[in-house]
Each structure stands twice: as C-alpha cells, then as structure tokens.
Design an enzyme around this catalytic site. Structure first.
Site, PDB file in Angstrom:
ATOM      1  N   VAL A  38      59.977   4.765  60.960  1.00  0.00           N
ATOM      2  CA  VAL A  38      61.116   3.838  60.913  1.00  0.00           C
ATOM      3  C   VAL A  38      62.248   4.418  61.758  1.00  0.00           C
ATOM      4  O   VAL A  38      62.713   5.525  61.495  1.00  0.00           O
ATOM      5  CB  VAL A  38      61.611   3.639  59.467  1.00  0.00           C
ATOM      6  CG1 VAL A  38      62.793   2.672  59.435  1.00  0.00           C
ATOM      7  CG2 VAL A  38      60.482   3.148  58.572  1.00  0.00           C
ATOM      8  N   GLY A  61      73.437  -2.451  59.816  1.00  0.00           N
ATOM      9  CA  GLY A  61      72.562  -3.227  58.938  1.00  0.00           C
ATOM     10  C   GLY A  61      71.211  -3.559  59.564  1.00  0.00           C
ATOM     11  O   GLY A  61      70.391  -4.259  58.969  1.00  0.00           O
ATOM     12  N   LEU A  62      70.977  -3.062  60.779  1.00  0.00           N
ATOM     13  CA  LEU A  62      69.720  -3.419  61.456  1.00  0.00           C
ATOM     14  C   LEU A  62      68.513  -2.693  60.851  1.00  0.00           C
ATOM     15  O   LEU A  62      67.418  -3.252  60.764  1.00  0.00           O
ATOM     16  CB  LEU A  62      69.822  -3.136  62.965  1.00  0.00           C
ATOM     17  CG  LEU A  62      70.739  -4.100  63.734  1.00  0.00           C
ATOM     18  CD1 LEU A  62      70.919  -3.646  65.181  1.00  0.00           C
ATOM     19  CD2 LEU A  62      70.169  -5.513  63.701  1.00  0.00           C
ATOM     20  N   GLY A  63      68.711  -1.442  60.426  1.00  0.00           N
ATOM     21  CA  GLY A  63      67.615  -0.702  59.780  1.00  0.00           C
ATOM     22  C   GLY A  63      67.177  -1.406  58.508  1.00  0.00           C
ATOM     23  O   GLY A  63      65.985  -1.569  58.241  1.00  0.00           O
ATOM     24  N   TYR A  69      66.365   4.127  51.658  1.00  0.00           N
ATOM     25  CA  TYR A  69      65.211   3.390  51.119  1.00  0.00           C
ATOM     26  C   TYR A  69      65.453   2.932  49.678  1.00  0.00           C
ATOM     27  O   TYR A  69      64.979   1.875  49.269  1.00  0.00           O
ATOM     28  CB  TYR A  69      63.945   4.245  51.205  1.00  0.00           C
ATOM     29  CG  TYR A  69      63.477   4.470  52.625  1.00  0.00           C
ATOM     30  CD1 TYR A  69      63.129   3.390  53.432  1.00  0.00           C
ATOM     31  CD2 TYR A  69      63.392   5.739  53.178  1.00  0.00           C
ATOM     32  CE1 TYR A  69      62.713   3.581  54.741  1.00  0.00           C
ATOM     33  CE2 TYR A  69      62.977   5.944  54.486  1.00  0.00           C
ATOM     34  CZ  TYR A  69      62.637   4.867  55.264  1.00  0.00           C
ATOM     35  OH  TYR A  69      62.223   5.044  56.551  1.00  0.00           O
TER      36      TYR A  69
HETATM   37  C1  LIG Z   1      67.435   5.601  58.862  1.00  0.00           C
HETATM   38  C2  LIG Z   1      67.734   4.506  59.853  1.00  0.00           C
HETATM   39  C3  LIG Z   1      66.456   3.746  60.221  1.00  0.00           C
HETATM   40  C4  LIG Z   1      68.758   3.528  59.232  1.00  0.00           C
HETATM   41  O1  LIG Z   1      69.017   2.498  60.160  1.00  0.00           O
HETATM   42  P1  LIG Z   1      70.486   1.852  60.275  1.00  0.00           P
HETATM   43  O2  LIG Z   1      70.354   0.653  61.131  1.00  0.00           O
HETATM   44  O3  LIG Z   1      71.469   2.878  60.672  1.00  0.00           O
HETATM   45  O4  LIG Z   1      70.745   1.458  58.746  1.00  0.00           O
HETATM   46  P2  LIG Z   1      71.617   0.236  58.240  1.00  0.00           P
HETATM   47  O5  LIG Z   1      72.807   0.083  59.108  1.00  0.00           O
HETATM   48  O6  LIG Z   1      70.738  -0.950  58.048  1.00  0.00           O
HETATM   49  O7  LIG Z   1      72.036   0.784  56.822  1.00  0.00           O
HETATM   50  C5  LIG Z   1      71.767   0.058  55.682  1.00  0.00           C
HETATM   51  C6  LIG Z   1      72.397   0.756  54.520  1.00  0.00           C
HETATM   52  O8  LIG Z   1      71.840   2.054  54.369  1.00  0.00           O
HETATM   53  C7  LIG Z   1      72.851   3.033  54.495  1.00  0.00           C
HETATM   54  N1  LIG Z   1      72.295   4.121  55.279  1.00  0.00           N
HETATM   55  C8  LIG Z   1      71.989   4.138  56.587  1.00  0.00           C
HETATM   56  N2  LIG Z   1      71.484   5.316  56.941  1.00  0.00           N
HETATM   57  C9  LIG Z   1      71.483   6.055  55.814  1.00  0.00           C
HETATM   58  C10 LIG Z   1      71.081   7.372  55.527  1.00  0.00           C
HETATM   59  N3  LIG Z   1      70.585   8.162  56.463  1.00  0.00           N
HETATM   60  N4  LIG Z   1      71.211   7.793  54.243  1.00  0.00           N
HETATM   61  C11 LIG Z   1      71.707   7.003  53.290  1.00  0.00           C
HETATM   62  N5  LIG Z   1      72.087   5.751  53.511  1.00  0.00           N
HETATM   63  C12 LIG Z   1      71.991   5.293  54.760  1.00  0.00           C
HETATM   64  C13 LIG Z   1      74.003   2.381  55.209  1.00  0.00           C
HETATM   65  O9  LIG Z   1      75.206   2.992  54.829  1.00  0.00           O
HETATM   66  C14 LIG Z   1      73.896   0.969  54.743  1.00  0.00           C
HETATM   67  O10 LIG Z   1      74.504   0.821  53.471  1.00  0.00           O
HETATM   68  P3  LIG Z   1      75.400  -0.482  53.119  1.00  0.00           P
HETATM   69  O11 LIG Z   1      74.466  -1.666  53.206  1.00  0.00           O
HETATM   70  O12 LIG Z   1      75.890  -0.202  51.738  1.00  0.00           O
HETATM   71  O13 LIG Z   1      76.496  -0.516  54.167  1.00  0.00           O
HETATM   72  C15 LIG Z   1      68.389   5.067  61.144  1.00  0.00           C
HETATM   73  O14 LIG Z   1      69.525   5.783  60.781  1.00  0.00           O
HETATM   74  C16 LIG Z   1      67.477   5.974  61.941  1.00  0.00           C
HETATM   75  O15 LIG Z   1      66.729   5.518  62.782  1.00  0.00           O
HETATM   76  N6  LIG Z   1      67.575   7.303  61.737  1.00  0.00           N
HETATM   77  C17 LIG Z   1      66.811   8.272  62.491  1.00  0.00           C
HETATM   78  C18 LIG Z   1      65.349   8.188  62.213  1.00  0.00           C
HETATM   79  C19 LIG Z   1      65.003   8.465  60.773  1.00  0.00           C
HETATM   80  O16 LIG Z   1      65.507   9.407  60.165  1.00  0.00           O
HETATM   81  N7  LIG Z   1      64.111   7.625  60.210  1.00  0.00           N
HETATM   82  C20 LIG Z   1      63.590   7.770  58.877  1.00  0.00           C
HETATM   83  C21 LIG Z   1      62.479   8.778  58.852  1.00  0.00           C
HETATM   84  S1  LIG Z   1      61.734   8.901  57.234  1.00  0.00           S
END
Ligand SMILES: CC(C)(COP(=O)(O)OP(=O)(O)OC[C@H]1O[C@@H](n2cnc3c(N)ncnc32)[C@H](O)[C@@H]1OP(=O)(O)O)[C@@H](O)C(=O)NCCC(=O)NCCS
Ligand SMILES: CC(C)(COP(=O)(O)OP(=O)(O)OC[C@H]1O[C@@H](n2cnc3c(N)ncnc32)[C@H](O)[C@@H]1OP(=O)(O)O)[C@@H](O)C(=O)NCCC(=O)NCCS
Lengths: 174, 174
Positions: free
Chosen positions: A109, A119-121, A152
């Site tokens: 992911v 919010g895209l994740g 998650y």
């Molecule tokens: C993890 C990841 C996919 C999240 O994607 P994103 O687009 O930044 O996440 P979103 O903007 O949709 O966040 C959704 C919610 O999760 C929270 N969130 C995002 N990243 C987070 C994190 N690392 N830890 C805790 N919460 C997180 C956000 O604050 C948001 O909360 P809200 O709805 O209350 O505002 C992205 O940060 C990423 O690609 N990280 C690097 C790769 C990685 O670590 N992948 C997972 C491997 S197991």
C-alpha cells in the site's frame, strides 16, 4: 474532512473515466489547473513507474521481472492516477493475494509523498475492501508496519484479534 | 525424537510413492501392520474428506464449492496421507496463497487428532517451507491462533518482527 474529499462531494458530476477497469474519479482544482484522481484495476502497469513510486517512499528496489510476476498473480490490483489533461501520473498503488474464496492479504500500500495526507490512502484502501467484499472474500488481512497500524485501524482493521499473531519465517533461525 | 521419526530414520529405503506430486514417504509399524505416511502436492483432493479432517479438529464446516475454489487458487497445497495396503486416509493438510514472486501466506494447517504429537505437523510445515523456498518466495507468513504460536516458533516463525502487526478487517467496525 480533507480538501480532496470536500471537492469530490461538491462536484459529484465530474467527468469520470469509464474504461472497464476504472473505479471512479475525482476532480480537484489546484492552482487553477484541473486534475482528476482516477482509480484503476488494470494489471497492465508500467512496472518502472511503479518502482519509482515505491522508491519515493523509501522502499528498496526489487527485480522488475519479479514485480511483474507478483502483479500478474495478485488477485486484485488497484492503482491510483493523477490525470492533468493528457498527462497521467501513477500516485498510488495496492494489491492483494487471495485464494479467491475465503482469504485475501493486502500488500504494497503506497501513496506518493506529494499526495499523502489528503485522504487518498484511505480512499485507495476503501476501494480495495469494497472490491474484495464484492468478490465474497470474508477474511481481509494485512501485515502493518508499526507506524501505519493506526492508519489501518481507522479503516476497520484490528491487530491480533482474539490473540491471533502475524508471523514471519526467518531462514537463519532454524 | 518421536516414534514416527525414529522409524523414518531407521528405514530410509522404505518404498516411496513416486507420483510426480509425491513429496516423500515414511514407514511406520503399528501393532504389526505396516503403514506409510505420504505427502502430496496434488490439488485434486476429495473436499468432503478434507472437511471431515477439519471437522475432527473442531473447525466449522465451509461451503464445499468455496473450499474447492480456494484449493484451486492456492499456490501450494500439501496433503498428508496414511497408506495401509490399498487403503489411503487423509490425515493432514496445509495450503498457501502467494503472488508467485515475493510473498506467501500459509492457511489451514491441520493434523488429524489421532496423528498429532508425533512430529507430523512439524514435517508437514517443513515440506511447505521447503517447497515455497524452492519457488524463490522470500517472505513466508501466516496468522497463528494463540495456542499454536509456539508450534510455529519452533519452526523458525517469529511473531510481530520489527513490530509488524497482523491485522484483520471487521465489517461492522466501520
Ligand atoms: C500509509 C499511507 C498509504 C497513507 O496514505 P495517505 O494518503 O497519506 O493517508 P490519508 O491521507 O488517506 O490518511 C487517512 C487517515 O489516516 C491518517 N494517517 C495517514 N497516515 C498515517 C500514519 N502513518 N499513521 C497513522 N495515521 C495515519 C491520516 O491522518 C488520516 O486521518 P483523518 O482521516 O482522521 O484525517 C501513505 O502515508 C504511504 O504511502 N506511506 C508510505 C508507505 C507505507 O508505509 N505503506 C504502508 C506499508 S505497511
Ligand atoms: C497444530 C498442529 C498442526 C500440530 O501438529 P502435530 O502433528 O501435533 O505437531 P508435531 O507433533 O509435529 O509437534 C511438533 C512440535 O510442536 C509442539 N507442538 C505441537 N502442537 C503444539 C501446540 N499446539 N502448541 C505448542 N507446541 C506444539 C510439539 O510438542 C512438538 O515439539 P517437540 O518437537 O519439541 O516435541 C495440530 O496440533 C493441529 O492440527 N491442531 C489443530 C488445528 C490447528 O490448531 N491448527 C493451527 C491453526 S493456526
């Protein structure tokens, strides 16, 4: 509610890409130029572009041949694209392995750093869950790095339910 | 060393089943009658017999159609059989999903209660690991019920390595 979400909600009739594998699209206005976020289930992805995306979040490079094979043998692949005019850029990715019946496991992911925190994740994961549920998969699992457990959890995933432990095999331990 | 293992070691030239999917066999003497333990990678398994085996360890019944589909779409299936003369009985089972490249996840590990505690579960898991390794899968994972974490630990599996958490999605939580 994120910037991206509010624009999505206020423009529900935005032009949507309608290829068979398209999952929906959103319109976003940024500095006056129009861009769309598009989700796709198409497996025919440029793996070099994918490895660039993984590189951008600090993941180590993998053999291209194996990445291709892994995508081909994944049950579900969802990619996320930013479209600006004729230009399309890969900005997110996720895939799942499955037995096509009971269990699915989500891997890889990733959202490009420039697009994180909007919010895209969350939306990418929701699409994954929706697709797996529509295929009647009852057990959706994943292995989360410590810093994303809360990400998650927000989406409905629970760590160690009923004491079930995720385990990894280590070659040198035996 | 278990009873079964000592007999295996003392009879290394025991007649082995040699179908293409056979993984090896062991001879065991029990009350004077000769029996062999046979491992097979054949996916064409009587699913009713399999559900009977799962029933014997208290697992709930599953729709036969879905069990068939799950086996067909598993990357690796290893079954364990007791052969006595012309009679063959399913006494163990395990399967793995995989992307055929990086990751595999092992599901449904089971040994019939009458055959537990003889080292057969361990041998079944060793065969799984050996086969997955021979296919160049580097990441072998599973989700362990609390009472079997130590069984898997003995085989080289570690829970939550570097804080990585196994997570399950719950429909009603969101
Ligand atoms: C993890 C990841 C996919 C999240 O994607 P994103 O687009 O930044 O996440 P979103 O903007 O949709 O966040 C959704 C919610 O999760 C929270 N969130 C995002 N990243 C987070 C994190 N690392 N830890 C805790 N919460 C997180 C956000 O604050 C948001 O909360 P809200 O709805 O209350 O505002 C992205 O940060 C990423 O690609 N990280 C690097 C790769 C990685 O670590 N992948 C997972 C491997 S197991
Ligand atoms: C778990 C199971 C597959 C083990 O099979 P088995 O043939 O009894 O195991 P083995 O005889 O090969 O045992 C190997 C070693 O693990 C140990 N062991 C076996 N079951 C164990 C358990 N539940 N917890 C901890 N250790 C266990 C044995 O003591 C043995 O140790 P030793 O080598 O030091 O003597 C079997 O008990 C079973 O089918 N259980 C019911 C189904 C189940 O729970 N499956 C796992 C779902 S995640």
């Amino acid at each position: 509610m994120s910037f991206w979400k509010s624009l999505f909600n206020s423009q529900p009739t935005a032009s949507a890409t309608t290829t068979s594998s398209s999952l929906g699209s959103q319109v976003e206005r940024d500095n006056g130029s129009e861009s769309q976020i598009i989700f796709s289930k198409e497996k025919d992805i440029d793996v070099y572009e994918l490895e660039e995306l993984c590189d951008a979040v600090g993941w180590s490079r993998r053999p291209i041949r194996k990445v291709k094979k892994a995508i081909q043998h994944s049950f579900l692949v969802i990619s996320m694209w930013e479209q600006r005019g004729a230009y399309r850029r890969l900005i997110g990715f996720s895939r799942a392995t499955s037995d096509h019946a009971f269990n699915a496991t989500i891997w890889d992911v990733v959202v490009h750093p420039e697009f994180q925190g909007r919010g895209l994740g969350k939306e990418l994961m929701r699409q994954m869950i929706k697709e797996l549920r529509s295929e009647d998969i009852s057990n959706i699992t994943l292995f989360a790095d410590p810093h994303v457990v809360d990400f998650y959890r927000q989406l409905g995933f629970r760590p160690d339910p009923e004491g079930i432990k995720g385990m990894f095999w280590y070659p040198n331990s035996r």
